[in-house]
Design an enzyme around this catalytic site. Structure first.
Site, PDB file in Angstrom:
ATOM      1  N   PRO A 179     -15.734  18.455 -37.950  1.00 15.63           N
ATOM      2  CA  PRO A 179     -16.278  18.004 -39.246  1.00 15.63           C
ATOM      3  C   PRO A 179     -15.998  19.002 -40.363  1.00 15.63           C
ATOM      4  CG  PRO A 179     -17.888  17.737 -37.496  1.00 15.63           C
ATOM      5  CD  PRO A 179     -16.775  18.548 -36.930  1.00 15.63           C
TER       6      PRO A 179
ATOM      7  N   PRO B 220      -9.716  51.356   8.318  1.00 14.86           N
ATOM      8  CA  PRO B 220     -10.786  50.844   9.175  1.00 14.86           C
ATOM      9  C   PRO B 220     -11.271  49.437   8.828  1.00 14.86           C
ATOM     10  CG  PRO B 220     -11.648  52.453   7.637  1.00 14.86           C
ATOM     11  CD  PRO B 220     -10.163  52.464   7.467  1.00 14.86           C
TER      12      PRO B 220
ATOM     13  N   ASP C 279      -2.703  43.490  14.349  1.00 12.10           N
ATOM     14  CA  ASP C 279      -3.635  43.688  15.447  1.00 12.10           C
ATOM     15  C   ASP C 279      -4.978  43.015  15.183  1.00 12.10           C
ATOM     16  OD1 ASP C 279      -1.894  45.089  16.973  1.00 12.10           O
ATOM     17  OD2 ASP C 279      -2.715  47.073  16.557  1.00 12.10           O
TER      18      ASP C 279
ATOM     19  N   LYS D 202      -5.035  42.998  20.738  1.00  9.15           N
ATOM     20  CA  LYS D 202      -5.494  43.239  22.102  1.00  9.15           C
ATOM     21  C   LYS D 202      -6.996  43.439  22.089  1.00  9.15           C
ATOM     22  CE  LYS D 202      -1.263  45.693  23.457  1.00  9.15           C
ATOM     23  NZ  LYS D 202      -0.641  45.765  22.130  1.00  9.15           N
TER      24      LYS D 202
ATOM     25  N   MET E 243     -13.531  52.941  21.141  1.00  8.95           N
ATOM     26  CA  MET E 243     -13.534  51.889  22.171  1.00  8.95           C
ATOM     27  C   MET E 243     -14.452  52.241  23.342  1.00  8.95           C
ATOM     28  SD  MET E 243      -9.414  51.093  22.056  1.00  8.95           S
ATOM     29  CE  MET E 243      -8.971  52.836  21.965  1.00  8.95           C
TER      30      MET E 243
END
Length: 467
Positions: free
Chosen positions: A43, A224, A247, A269, A383
């Site tokens: 407008p 990590p 992996d 693995k 591990m």
């Protein structure tokens, strides 16, 4: 990824902006730079909008109509009140027209990113409308890294695509272009010497391309788990790789940083479950390299710390395959830091020893327990979750105090990290009470008491509250 990024050609295509203020002007500048056929309807128009756009777009002073929206490829709404914005947004959606409403992400079909324009090279950063200022800050940081003549480099390469396609076999083209963009020729273009670059490029293309080049294998440490702990070199290699063999411990977040069209093969693995035998992994790397491909062997942590990287490097060297190692942040240092625990400390530990609690099959780890017990420094066991009871019993049997602090770090550095701490005689109970499955590190030594973690008492209390 909440929104799919795409680049849309707007050249000579109808784009509508509803609004006549500064927000509308900002969007107009963007779409005009992309060559759009622009109409702006409002407008009233601010004086700066009329002055800048009067000769570059159709300015229509009225309320928009349904036909205006339906005739457009995309629509922007800016500088209007919320009720009008919602009304016209509904019209756009019913007409199937893509819509952006400035500062109202909940009404948007798409958002406009922060843009770095280098001609043929366009870089965009989006926060999905959540934090536009952050997007602009990231743009400033990235823009500082990009050469000003990057677009000219892309245009130069485009001129030679047909010649390269005619002269160089398909399987060698990606390697050719990767070398080109790191070559002195590219540096000439970026410095402004395009004429000299043309002469060098013609000589490069006309060289004999009959011999199949042997590829290369990079054995890369992925760290990590936290993608921000990936080294700059590892990131570059991931984004250049033709083939990635990865992996089990490589996180999805890190894999997402790789080149999208790279071939990916899972060769991970787990205990007593080798998805791919080690000999086959080595054979695959050698075969892919002999096809002329750039191969990345991606391993969690550092490839030379319990990662069998040394074996793989030897196999590659025996096969005369060019090979390189890119180290990574090993799990011990990364996970310890993530738990706010030093592995060495002047007051508590002057040395640290890394061992593996994993043995072939289900056998017990064959470690020098008397020597490990006598060290009295920090012991980190990779591990070792499944053998935790044996590890604690053997260490205590050979002289390590039952009260020696221990820490268990599961999924270290990741968003689901879990840290438990207690004493050596509690090690197996900690793992069971905490539901630790792995991957996890066991840390034995006085420094473990410094870790930020939950104790057995805290875990037992939580169990009672849950019950």
């Amino acid at each position: 990824m909440e929104q799919f990024p795409a680049y849309i050609s707007l050249r000579s295509r109808p784009v509508l902006i509803i609004g006549g203020g500064p927000g509308a002007l900002a969007k107009a500048r963007l779409v005009l730079a992309a060559g759009a056929d622009l109409t702006v309807i409002a407008p009233e128009f601010a004086s700066e909008v009329r002055e800048e756009l009067d000769a570059r777009a159709r300015l229509i002073k009225r309320e928009p109509a349904v036909a205006d929206i339906e005739a457009s490829v995309i629509v922007f709404i800016a500088d209007v009140d919320e009720s009008d914005a919602r009304r016209w947004a509904d019209v756009a959606r019913m007409g199937g027209v893509l819509l952006n409403v400035v500062d109202r992400p909940e009404l948007c079909d798409f958002t406009t990113p922060s843009i770095i324009d280098r001609g043929q090279v366009t870089v965009s950063i989006s926060t999905n409308g959540a934090a536009p200022v952050l997007g602009k800050k990231l743009r400033q940081n990235i823009e500082a890294l990009l050469p000003s003549r990057l677009g000219e480099l892309a245009e130069f390469a485009a001129k030679y695509r047909a010649s390269v396609r005619a002269r160089i076999p398909a399987q060698q083209r990606r390697a050719f272009w990767e070398k080109f963009f790191d070559s002195p020729i590219a540096a000439q273009i970026l410095s402004g010497d395009e004429w000299g670059a043309h002469e060098q490029m013609l000589a490069l293309i006309n060289r004999s391309q009959t011999e199949q080049e042997v590829g290369v294998v990079h054995i890369v440490g992925a760290g990590p788990g936290d993608p921000e702990l990936l080294t700059i070199k590892a990131l570059r290699l991931l984004q250049q790789a033709d083939v990635i063999l990865y992996d089990r411990l490589v996180s999805d977040e890190i894999l997402s940083l790789a080149r999208r069209d790279a071939e990916r093969f899972y060769v991970g693995k787990a205990k007593s479950n080798h998805a791919v035998p080690q000999e086959e992994i080595e054979a695959r790397m050698i075969a892919f390299a002999r096809e002329g491909k750039m191969v990345v062997r991606l391993k969690g942590g550092d490839p030379f710390v319990f990662g069998r990287g040394g074996e793989e490097l030897q196999a590659l060297q025996n096969a005369s395959i060019p090979s390189h190692v890119c180290p990574g942040v090993t799990a011990a240092t990364g996970c310890a830091a993530s738990a706010n625990m030093a592995l060495t400390h002047r007051d508590f530990a002057q040395a640290v020893t890394f061992v593996t609690g994993h043995a072939k099959g289900e056998a017990d780890p064959d470690l020098d327990w008397p020597a490990l017990s006598a060290l009295k420094n920090t012991l980190v066991v990779y591990m070792g979750v499944s053998k935790a009871a044996l590890i604690s019993a053997k260490l205590i049997e050979h002289g390590r105090a039952a009260s020696t602090p221990v820490a268990v770090i599961e999924n270290g550095t990741r968003s689901n990290q879990k840290v438990l701490k207690g004493t050596l005689c509690e090690l197996d109970d900690l793992i069971k009470a905490g539901g630790v499955k792995g991957p996890a590190l066991l840390v034995v030594g006085e420094v473990a008491a410094l870790a930020d973690g939950e104790t057995l008492t805290m875990l037992s209390g939580q169990e009672r509250l849950v019950a």
